[in-house]
Design a protein around this motif. Structure first.
Motif, PDB file in Angstrom:
ATOM      1  N   TYR A  12      -7.928   1.289  -1.331  1.00  0.00           N
ATOM      2  CA  TYR A  12      -7.031   1.336  -0.190  1.00  0.00           C
ATOM      3  C   TYR A  12      -7.572   2.374   0.784  1.00  0.00           C
ATOM      4  O   TYR A  12      -7.841   3.509   0.408  1.00  0.00           O
TER       5      TYR A  12
ATOM      6  N   ASP B 259      -5.712   1.286   6.829  1.00  0.00           N
ATOM      7  CA  ASP B 259      -6.821   0.498   7.374  1.00  0.00           C
ATOM      8  C   ASP B 259      -7.193  -0.701   6.512  1.00  0.00           C
ATOM      9  O   ASP B 259      -8.175  -1.368   6.803  1.00  0.00           O
ATOM     10  N   GLY B 260      -6.449  -0.961   5.454  1.00  0.00           N
ATOM     11  CA  GLY B 260      -6.704  -2.153   4.663  1.00  0.00           C
ATOM     12  C   GLY B 260      -7.112  -1.870   3.242  1.00  0.00           C
ATOM     13  O   GLY B 260      -7.304  -0.729   2.830  1.00  0.00           O
ATOM     14  N   LYS B 261      -7.253  -2.969   2.510  1.00  0.00           N
ATOM     15  CA  LYS B 261      -7.601  -2.899   1.089  1.00  0.00           C
ATOM     16  C   LYS B 261      -8.919  -3.640   0.881  1.00  0.00           C
ATOM     17  O   LYS B 261      -9.144  -4.705   1.448  1.00  0.00           O
TER      18      LYS B 261
ATOM     19  N   TYR C  39       0.806  -1.219   0.000  1.00  0.00           N
ATOM     20  CA  TYR C  39       0.000   0.000   0.000  1.00  0.00           C
ATOM     21  C   TYR C  39       0.843   1.276   0.000  1.00  0.00           C
ATOM     22  O   TYR C  39       0.303   2.378  -0.087  1.00  0.00           O
TER      23      TYR C  39
END
Length: 106
Positions: free
Chosen positions: A66, A54-56, A28
């Motif tokens: 993302y 915080d994530g994908k 990321y």
């Protein structure tokens, strides 16, 4: 005796030979950098002081999102925003950046 000498030399060599450990950037990182750049453009009077990935989210073969959370600071006050970076993973290309202002200045 010879075995002890070989062991001692082996251990010495291990400590003398430099070990190159290259940490690979997280997947990321590229999109996080773009998120910071775009946020700085959108909020030019505010400084990004904290950054959290915080994530994908997988949307489709040609869309991934993302998610980041930033803390912005201005005149000694801070607030939180979420930044969503939508990309085309097949072309490795930015599609859009969206914002969600989740906290007012405090």
């Amino acid at each position: 005796m010879l075995q002890k000498l070989i062991l001692l030399l082996s251990i010495t060599v291990l400590f003398l030979v430099p070990i190159n450990v290259h940490a690979e950037a997280p997947s990321y990182a590229k999109w996080g950098k773009i998120a910071i750049e775009e946020t700085t453009k959108k909020y030019p009077d505010q400084q990004v002081t904290d950054y959290r990935y915080d994530g994908k989210v997988f949307i489709s073969d040609v869309r991934e999102q993302y998610d980041f959370e930033f803390t912005l600071k201005q005149n000694g006050q801070s607030r939180e925003i979420r930044v969503y970076v939508l990309v085309n993973p097949q072309k490795d290309k930015l599609i859009d950046v969206k914002y969600d202002e989740i906290e007012e200045f405090q």
